[in-house]
Each structure stands twice: as structure tokens, then as C-alpha cells.
Design a protein around this motif. Structure first.
Motif, PDB file in Angstrom:
ATOM      1  N   LEU A   1      17.368  19.514  -1.568  1.00  0.00           N
ATOM      2  CA  LEU A   1      18.524  18.682  -1.225  1.00  0.00           C
ATOM      3  C   LEU A   1      18.513  17.368  -2.007  1.00  0.00           C
ATOM      4  O   LEU A   1      18.724  16.287  -1.455  1.00  0.00           O
ATOM      5  CB  LEU A   1      18.568  18.407   0.289  1.00  0.00           C
ATOM      6  N   LEU A   2      18.241  17.489  -3.334  1.00  0.00           N
ATOM      7  CA  LEU A   2      18.262  16.332  -4.232  1.00  0.00           C
ATOM      8  C   LEU A   2      17.322  15.222  -3.788  1.00  0.00           C
ATOM      9  O   LEU A   2      17.605  14.031  -3.935  1.00  0.00           O
ATOM     10  CB  LEU A   2      19.693  15.796  -4.381  1.00  0.00           C
ATOM     11  N   GLY A   3      16.187  15.614  -3.195  1.00  0.00           N
ATOM     12  CA  GLY A   3      15.181  14.630  -2.816  1.00  0.00           C
ATOM     13  C   GLY A   3      15.256  14.185  -1.384  1.00  0.00           C
ATOM     14  O   GLY A   3      14.399  13.420  -0.929  1.00  0.00           O
ATOM     15  N   LEU A   4      16.247  14.649  -0.628  1.00  0.00           N
ATOM     16  CA  LEU A   4      16.339  14.252   0.771  1.00  0.00           C
ATOM     17  C   LEU A   4      15.290  14.939   1.620  1.00  0.00           C
ATOM     18  O   LEU A   4      14.887  14.418   2.663  1.00  0.00           O
ATOM     19  CB  LEU A   4      17.748  14.558   1.310  1.00  0.00           C
ATOM     20  N   ALA A   5      14.851  16.124   1.199  1.00  0.00           N
ATOM     21  CA  ALA A   5      13.824  16.871   1.929  1.00  0.00           C
ATOM     22  C   ALA A   5      12.639  17.113   1.007  1.00  0.00           C
ATOM     23  O   ALA A   5      12.809  17.403  -0.178  1.00  0.00           O
ATOM     24  CB  ALA A   5      14.388  18.202   2.436  1.00  0.00           C
ATOM     25  N   GLY A   6      11.434  16.970   1.562  1.00  0.00           N
ATOM     26  CA  GLY A   6      10.231  17.165   0.774  1.00  0.00           C
ATOM     27  C   GLY A   6      10.032  18.617   0.380  1.00  0.00           C
ATOM     28  O   GLY A   6      10.690  19.532   0.890  1.00  0.00           O
ATOM     29  N   GLY A   7       9.088  18.856  -0.530  1.00  0.00           N
ATOM     30  CA  GLY A   7       8.810  20.209  -1.000  1.00  0.00           C
ATOM     31  C   GLY A   7       7.354  20.356  -1.396  1.00  0.00           C
ATOM     32  O   GLY A   7       6.491  19.571  -0.983  1.00  0.00           O
TER      33      GLY A   7
ATOM     34  N   LEU B   1      -8.104  11.087   0.834  1.00  0.00           N
ATOM     35  CA  LEU B   1      -7.302   9.972   0.336  1.00  0.00           C
ATOM     36  C   LEU B   1      -5.864  10.058   0.843  1.00  0.00           C
ATOM     37  O   LEU B   1      -5.230   9.021   1.119  1.00  0.00           O
ATOM     38  CB  LEU B   1      -7.316   9.955  -1.195  1.00  0.00           C
ATOM     39  N   ALA B   2      -5.346  11.270   0.983  1.00  0.00           N
ATOM     40  CA  ALA B   2      -3.989  11.424   1.500  1.00  0.00           C
ATOM     41  C   ALA B   2      -3.884  10.864   2.917  1.00  0.00           C
ATOM     42  O   ALA B   2      -2.902  10.187   3.263  1.00  0.00           O
ATOM     43  CB  ALA B   2      -3.580  12.896   1.471  1.00  0.00           C
ATOM     44  N   GLN B   3      -4.904  11.141   3.736  1.00  0.00           N
ATOM     45  CA  GLN B   3      -4.908  10.594   5.101  1.00  0.00           C
ATOM     46  C   GLN B   3      -4.945   9.068   5.072  1.00  0.00           C
ATOM     47  O   GLN B   3      -4.250   8.395   5.843  1.00  0.00           O
ATOM     48  CB  GLN B   3      -6.110  11.119   5.879  1.00  0.00           C
ATOM     49  N   ARG B   4      -5.728   8.519   4.155  1.00  0.00           N
ATOM     50  CA  ARG B   4      -5.910   7.064   4.121  1.00  0.00           C
ATOM     51  C   ARG B   4      -4.673   6.328   3.603  1.00  0.00           C
ATOM     52  O   ARG B   4      -4.489   5.145   3.906  1.00  0.00           O
ATOM     53  CB  ARG B   4      -7.137   6.724   3.282  1.00  0.00           C
ATOM     54  N   VAL B   5      -3.842   7.004   2.825  1.00  0.00           N
ATOM     55  CA  VAL B   5      -2.604   6.369   2.373  1.00  0.00           C
ATOM     56  C   VAL B   5      -1.412   6.843   3.195  1.00  0.00           C
ATOM     57  O   VAL B   5      -0.256   6.543   2.861  1.00  0.00           O
ATOM     58  CB  VAL B   5      -2.342   6.624   0.864  1.00  0.00           C
ATOM     59  N   ALA B   6      -1.706   7.609   4.269  1.00  0.00           N
ATOM     60  CA  ALA B   6      -0.672   8.041   5.224  1.00  0.00           C
ATOM     61  C   ALA B   6       0.391   8.909   4.571  1.00  0.00           C
ATOM     62  O   ALA B   6       1.594   8.631   4.636  1.00  0.00           O
ATOM     63  CB  ALA B   6      -0.039   6.828   5.894  1.00  0.00           C
ATOM     64  N   THR B   7      -0.067   9.958   3.923  1.00  0.00           N
ATOM     65  CA  THR B   7       0.884  10.879   3.319  1.00  0.00           C
ATOM     66  C   THR B   7       0.343  12.299   3.415  1.00  0.00           C
ATOM     67  O   THR B   7      -0.816  12.514   3.801  1.00  0.00           O
ATOM     68  CB  THR B   7       1.160  10.520   1.853  1.00  0.00           C
ATOM     69  N   ARG B   8       1.168  13.256   3.085  1.00  0.00           N
ATOM     70  CA  ARG B   8       0.762  14.660   3.108  1.00  0.00           C
ATOM     71  C   ARG B   8      -0.007  14.982   1.828  1.00  0.00           C
ATOM     72  O   ARG B   8       0.361  14.542   0.731  1.00  0.00           O
ATOM     73  CB  ARG B   8       2.006  15.553   3.223  1.00  0.00           C
ATOM     74  N   ALA B   9      -1.085  15.742   1.970  1.00  0.00           N
ATOM     75  CA  ALA B   9      -1.931  16.083   0.827  1.00  0.00           C
ATOM     76  C   ALA B   9      -1.200  17.025  -0.125  1.00  0.00           C
ATOM     77  O   ALA B   9      -0.248  17.709   0.260  1.00  0.00           O
ATOM     78  CB  ALA B   9      -3.222  16.738   1.313  1.00  0.00           C
ATOM     79  N   PRO B  10      -1.630  17.084  -1.384  1.00  0.00           N
ATOM     80  CA  PRO B  10      -0.996  18.027  -2.315  1.00  0.00           C
ATOM     81  C   PRO B  10      -1.246  19.473  -1.897  1.00  0.00           C
ATOM     82  O   PRO B  10      -2.285  19.793  -1.319  1.00  0.00           O
ATOM     83  CB  PRO B  10      -1.669  17.703  -3.660  1.00  0.00           C
ATOM     84  N   ASP B  11      -0.292  20.329  -2.195  1.00  0.00           N
ATOM     85  CA  ASP B  11      -0.437  21.752  -1.901  1.00  0.00           C
ATOM     86  C   ASP B  11      -1.185  22.473  -3.018  1.00  0.00           C
ATOM     87  O   ASP B  11      -1.674  23.581  -2.825  1.00  0.00           O
ATOM     88  CB  ASP B  11       0.949  22.390  -1.739  1.00  0.00           C
ATOM     89  N   GLU B  12      -1.246  21.843  -4.171  1.00  0.00           N
ATOM     90  CA  GLU B  12      -1.863  22.483  -5.333  1.00  0.00           C
ATOM     91  C   GLU B  12      -2.471  21.404  -6.217  1.00  0.00           C
ATOM     92  O   GLU B  12      -1.902  20.316  -6.372  1.00  0.00           O
ATOM     93  CB  GLU B  12      -0.809  23.273  -6.117  1.00  0.00           C
ATOM     94  N   ILE B  13      -3.648  21.682  -6.779  1.00  0.00           N
ATOM     95  CA  ILE B  13      -4.277  20.787  -7.754  1.00  0.00           C
ATOM     96  C   ILE B  13      -4.456  21.579  -9.038  1.00  0.00           C
ATOM     97  O   ILE B  13      -4.979  22.705  -9.021  1.00  0.00           O
ATOM     98  CB  ILE B  13      -5.632  20.250  -7.263  1.00  0.00           C
ATOM     99  N   ARG B  14      -4.033  20.989 -10.138  1.00  0.00           N
ATOM    100  CA  ARG B  14      -4.118  21.663 -11.439  1.00  0.00           C
ATOM    101  C   ARG B  14      -4.901  20.806 -12.429  1.00  0.00           C
ATOM    102  O   ARG B  14      -4.716  19.594 -12.498  1.00  0.00           O
ATOM    103  CB  ARG B  14      -2.726  21.961 -11.996  1.00  0.00           C
ATOM    104  N   LEU B  15      -5.732  21.475 -13.194  1.00  0.00           N
ATOM    105  CA  LEU B  15      -6.521  20.832 -14.236  1.00  0.00           C
ATOM    106  C   LEU B  15      -5.733  20.893 -15.541  1.00  0.00           C
ATOM    107  O   LEU B  15      -5.221  21.956 -15.914  1.00  0.00           O
ATOM    108  CB  LEU B  15      -7.854  21.565 -14.393  1.00  0.00           C
ATOM    109  N   ILE B  16      -5.607  19.763 -16.230  1.00  0.00           N
ATOM    110  CA  ILE B  16      -4.829  19.709 -17.469  1.00  0.00           C
ATOM    111  C   ILE B  16      -5.684  19.136 -18.599  1.00  0.00           C
ATOM    112  O   ILE B  16      -6.657  18.427 -18.355  1.00  0.00           O
ATOM    113  CB  ILE B  16      -3.548  18.862 -17.299  1.00  0.00           C
TER     114      ILE B  16
END
Length: 620
Positions: A121-127, A93-108
Motif C-alpha cells: 500500500l505504497l508504504g502504509l503497511a509494512g512488509g 538490537l531490534a528489540q533495543r531500538v524498538a522495531t521488528r527484526a529483519p526476516d532475512e539476512i543476506r551476505l553481499i
């Protein structure tokens, strides 16, 4: 207005808050200097003190924000081996919406799905990106519905919606901390609170626009039918989960009991009450709206989805739990990691229901037995004493004690229910019955043959002086000795109670001051300061600090059943005079400058005490 433009305005308003703070300090400083030069005296000193207080508050607030560190992510981290389908879906799904996939998935353990990004950098750089998926959603959704939700969440990444999350969080912290430090009731606090309202209104408008944009990904990837279905189902599942927690999971909370398999039980409830849930789905989606909401009304979102082009996707109707390798094992691990039940005894559902209902019934029946003991002047109450009082024509007195509020018919019904509970407790104690667990309705008391014994009929006989002797004979036929069904607790506790209101800084004789919480079964009196400032905040902090039973053990708990008589000379501000069965007298008077949890909590207190009032309460 585009999200990016709204975001720029939101960030600009945050910068404006800092400029406002600096301008306020500068202006106050200038006024204080001018006063010292032109009109030295008390006024100049007060303005100078206010300037220093605001400046110090701002510095302390900024220091706390700079030192603040993000907390540990909640939930249970899932490896690709534990959730292969979920990880594959997230990547695809990340590929289909043209974004980077999550690095971690958590069950809540929530009816929710969300994404977060620890930006730099206050949101200027991704993490680092984290996706949260609620196990109750996985249990209730199909793969198609979950795909719709995941596409929506990944759409937030694609639209860079999470980039400003850290900045917005810091902004809210800055505003809140500044208001706390300078004092919400001060002049500076009023200015900051007014600005904070504007900031939050714009921030929430940005958030609502982002939700609409993420919904477009949901429809485009999963199809219109799946997107609308998931959107319509979420409030239904949330209602089912809340009902499940309230009626099943926490049924034995006060007795320190909890289920062995929480999430397995939710799956059984979804199947057992499928018809009720289907009826809820058929209802109109929620239309409620407020300027303060972070999400648009579900009805509005559904209408927007239905207006979007349908890509004609074939829906995957498999249960979403197929995306997990071993759902049952993960459910147990999540229960241990995320639910606060370490101090409780874990029981299977059937046993939990039986033991918990019995414990709760005994607590309720004990209130009747204590009332019977007071009426009869006995040291302890039991079912035999209750029957004796009925035979003496005192059923109405018992009924009033059982249900202080309500008309005589309601009081008689409450007395009948309590006597039935006492009979059931006795029957269970003799091994002749139990409360049977059910996922489709309330627990029922059944005998060894699985049928309901005639307990309700006997209880009705027991409330009438003419038929009470027949009730005794019927009890003997069941093998129940009425005198053996005894009171277990000497006085009422706050177990099972709820907070319904509160009044801070109530005055009492001897220059005493109390913060008073109004519970469903009594009053909780906490010694308070003479000052009336921040009384509401004290009450809220107290409620959040510990469970009510613990607070009742720490401070004075006054059960309503201990009140013999009450007088209410005034209602605004309220003043009450209580006489207890022990002979003790207690007076409480609300201050004109005191604070309440709710606007009409004085009326609520008067209503709670009304059954004990010996003279009519005045009108305000």
C-alpha cells in the motif's frame, strides 16, 4: 525540520509531478485546439503532435512502472545455523531500538550494510524486511564496530525510514521514464527535468536527515567510541577494497584469470597493509559535501556523534567474523553466487600473480616489438631486433614508440622498463624466474634463489648503443637468447584499456557517421546515425553494454600505434586527418551539434594525437 515533515513534502512533490504532467498535457491540448480554430496550419499541427507525444509518453511511462516488478534480492541468504551470532545480534538490537527484526539476512560482496522493506500500500503497511551485510565489513570490523553499523541500519526500521522507500523508487522511475519517453531534449523534457531536479534535491535532503537520526541509535546502542570508529573506518575499508579489486582481483581479467579465494585474499591484504590503513585512519575524515548527496559528510556525522551522550558501553573487540559459523565456506559460496567469474580460470594467489603479470608484460612488450618491426621493415619483432636498432643509434625512435607522450627522459625510462619486462619474460620462459606475489607491495621478479636477478641493470645497458653489446653478453650469461624473445600478437587490442572520453556523430568522408570512444591506447569507431540527438546517451549505453575488448572485436579499433601521422586543422569542433602505417587515410570531423562524454573531450582527442601531428595544431 523533522524527517516526517520532509517526507510529506517529498511525497507532495511526487504528486506535484503527476499534476504537472496532466496540466502540461491539458495546456498543450488547449493551445492546439485554439490554434486549429484561430490559426489552422503547420504551427497548430506541431503543437497537437507535441501534445499527443507528451500524453503517449506519460501513458507508456506509467504502464512500464505498473508492470515493473522488484528484482531478486542480491547476495547470499544466511540461515541462523550459518550465522548464529549475526542473527542473534540482529534480533537483540531490534528489540533495543524498538522495531521488528529483519526476516532475512543476506551476505553481499560490498563494503556496505543496508536494510530494505518490501512494503504494501505504497508504504502504509509494512512488509518483508531484509538486512544486507557486506563480507568485507565483517572481515575488517570488530564486533563492536559491526554492532554500531547494525544498530544504525535497524534504526532506519525504527524510524520508519524504509516505509517510503518503495514509493520514492516508483517516483524516480516515473520521472525518469517520462523524460525518456517524451525526449530529454524536448520542451516537455526540459520542464520535467527541471522539476526532477527539485524532487531529487528534496528527496536527498530527507535522506540526509534520516542518516543523522539513525546515527543516534548507533551511539546509544554501541557506544560513542565504537560508532565514531566504525564511521571513520568505512572510507578506509572502502579504499582498501577498491585497491584490492583493481590491483589484485582483476590483475588477470584480460587473460580470463581470477583468484580461487577472493575474500581470503582481502583478509590477507588487510593484515599485510595494516600500517598503511592505520595511516589512512589517522587522516581527517572526508568533508566533501553536495546538495545531491544522499548521506551527510562523514566529518559532519562524526562531529554530531561526538556531541551525543556516551552510554559507556564496553566494546567487544573480537573480529566480527566470529558472528559467522564458518566464514571461509561462506566466503567461497558468496564468491560463486555474487562475483562474475564463471568464465575465468581460477588460480591460487601466487600462481595468479605470476601468470597474470607475465601476460600483461607480454602485451606491453609486444607494442615495442611491433614498433621495432616497423622501424626495421621486418615481418616480426623480437628483443634481438630491438638491440640491433639501439646499436644502430635508433634508441630515440624506439623510445618515442614506447612512450609517445612525455619528454625524452620519460621516453627513455619507458623503453628501459619494456626491455626489462622482455628479459624477465625470457628468463621466466627458461624456468629461471617468476613474479613473486606480495600483499605489502608490487610483485617482484625473482630467480630460483628468491633474489632479484640483475635485469634492470642489463636493461639500462641495452638502451645505449655503446653498451648494448655488453647487454647481449650479460643476457647470454643468464641463458637468454635475445632473438628467441619474440612478438606474440600481430596488432594491439583493447585489453587493459580504459575509456577516457568520447565524441558522438563524428562525420567521415562518404556520408559516414561514427560515435568515437577515446581509449587510453586508441580509438573505437562505431557506426552511428546521422541524427545528433541523444549522442551522449548512446555512448554511455555502449560503454555499459559489454567489456571494451569485446566492443573492440565487434567494431573497428584503431590503436594509436597504427598512426603514422596526424593533422588537426580545427580543434573546435575538432577535425582530424590520420595517416596510418598501412597507407590508409581517415578523416573525422566533429559536428557543431554533436555531443561529448565530457565537456573538453575534443581537447582530450587533440592531446592524444599530438605526438603524431606533423604540423602544429591550431588554437581554438
Amino acid at each position: 525540520m523533522k524527517t516526517t515533515v520532509r517526507a510529506v513534502i517529498s511525497v507532495g512533490l511526487l504528486a506535484g509531478f503527476y499534476l504537472l504532467a496532466i496540466a502540461l498535457i491539458g495546456g498543450l491540448g488547449w493551445v492546439s485546439v485554439w490554434l486549429f480554430q484561430e490559426h489552422p496550419g503547420v504551427a497548430a499541427g506541431k503543437v497537437a503532435y507535441l501534445t499527443i507525444a507528451v500524453a503517449a509518453g506519460l501513458v507508456v511511462a506509467f504502464w512500464k512502472i505498473l508492470r515493473a516488478k522488484p528484482g531478486e534480492p542480491e547476495g547470499l541468504p544466511l540461515t541462523p545455523a550459518e550465522a548464529p551470532g549475526l542473527w542473534h545480534a540482529a534480533g537483540d538490537l531490534a528489540q533495543r531500538v524498538a522495531t521488528r527484526a529483519p526476516d532475512e539476512i543476506r551476505l553481499i560482496p560490498d563494503v556496505n550494510a543496508a536494510v530494505a522493506e518490501h512494503t504494501r500500500l505504497l508504504g502504509l503497511a509494512g512488509g518483508r524486511r531484509i538486512m544486507y551485510v557486506g563480507l568485507p565489513l565483517l572481515q575488517a570490523f570488530t564486533v563492536a564496530q559491526l554492532t554500531s553499523v547494525l544498530a544504525h541500519e535497524l534504526g532506519h526500521y525504527s524510524g520508519s525510514h524504509t516505509r517510503l522507500g518503495a514509493l520514492a523508487h516508483r517516483g524516480r522511475m516515473a520521472i525518469v521514464q517520462t523524460i525518456v519517453q517524451v525526449g530529454p531534449s524536448s520542451i516537455a523534457g526540459f520542464v520535467f527535468r527541471t522539476y526532477a531536479r527539485l524532487y531529487i534535491l528534496v528527496e536527498q535532503a530527507v535522506s540526509r536527515r534520516m542518516e543523522y537520526e539513525a546515527d543516534e541509535f548507533s551511539v546509544r546502542i554501541a557506544g560513542r567510541a565504537a560508532a565514531v570508529s566504525s564511521m571513520r573506518d568505512i572510507p578506509v575499508i572502502e579504499a582498501a577494497w577498491n585497491f584490492f579489486v583493481e590491483r589484485y582481483v582483476t590483475i588477470g581479467w584480460d587473460a580470463k584469470l581470477a583468484p580461487q579465494d577472493v575474500f581470503g585474499g582481502f583478509g590477507m591484504l588487510l593484515r599485510g597493509r595494516a600500517g598503511e590503513l592505520a595511516a589512512l585512519r589517522d587522516g581527517a575524515p572526508p568533508e566533501e559535501r553536495s546538495r545531491w548527496d544522499s548521506h551527510p559528510p562523514i566529518a559532519d556525522r562524526i562531529r554530531a556523534m561526538q556531541a551525543m551522550p556516551d552510554p559507556g558501553v564496553t566494546a567487544d573487540e573480537r573480529p566480527a567474523t566470529v558472528l559467522l559459523a564458518d566464514p571461509a565456506t561462506l566466503a567461497q559460496r558468496l564468491q560463486r553466487a555474487a562475483l562474475n567469474i564463471e568464465d575465468k580460470t581460477l588460480l591460487p594467489w601466487d600462481q595468479l600473480t605470476d601468470v597474470s603479470v607475465a601476460a600483461n608484460a607480454q602485451r606491453d612488450v609486444d607494442a615495442l616489438f611491433r614498433a621495432a618491426a616497423r622501424l626495421a621493415g621486418a615481418a616480426q619483432g623480437d628483443l634481438g631486433l630491438v638491440l640491433a636498432l639501439v646499436e644502430q643509434g635508433r634508441a630515440a625512435d624506439l623510445a618515442r614508440a614506447a612512450q609517445p607522450h612525455g619528454d625524452p627522459q620519460e621516453q627513455r625510462a619507458a623503453l628501459t622498463a619494456l626491455i626489462a619486462a622482455a628479459i624477465a619474460i625470457a628468463t621466466r620462459g627458461g624456468g629461471q624466474g617468476r613474479w613473486r606475489h606480495s600483499w605489502t607491495g608490487a610483485a617482484e621478479f625473482v630467480g630460483p634463489d628468491g633474489r632479484q636477478p640483475p635485469i634492470d641493470e642489463i636493461a639500462r645497458l641495452a638502451t645505449d648503443p655503446a653498451t648494448a653489446p655488453e647487454a647481449r653478453r650479460r643476457l647470454a650469461g643468464l641463458g637468454v637468447d635475445a632473438a628467441a624473445v619474440r612478438q606474440q600478437s600481430a596488432r594491439a587490442t583493447a585489453d587493459g584499456a580504459e575509456v577516457v572520453g568520447g565524441i558522438a556523430n563524428m562525420n567521415a568522408p562518404g556520408k559516414l557517421h561514427f560515435d568515437v570512444l577515446i581509449l587510453t591506447n586508441g580509438l573505437l569507431l562505431i557506426p552511428g546515425p546521422k541524427s545528433t540527438d541523444d549522442g551522449k546517451q548512446r555512448l554511455l549505453h555502449l560503454i555499459r553494454s559489454a567489456p571494451l575488448p569485446e566492443l573492440a572485436r565487434q567494431w573497428r579499433f584503431l590503436p594509436f600505434e597504427d598512426i603514422a601521422a596526424a593533422a588537426i586543422p580545427k580543434t573546435t569542433p575538432i577535425k582530424v586527418a590520420l595517416t596510418l602505417h598501412s597507407g590508409e587515410r581517415l578523416e573525422l570531423a566533429e559536428s557543431w551539434t554533436g555531443e561529448r562524454l565530457g565537456r573538453h573531450d575534443n581537447d582530450l582527442l587533440a592531446s592524444a594525437l599530438e605526438p603524431y601531428v606533423t604540423t602544429p595544431a591550431p588554437t581554438a
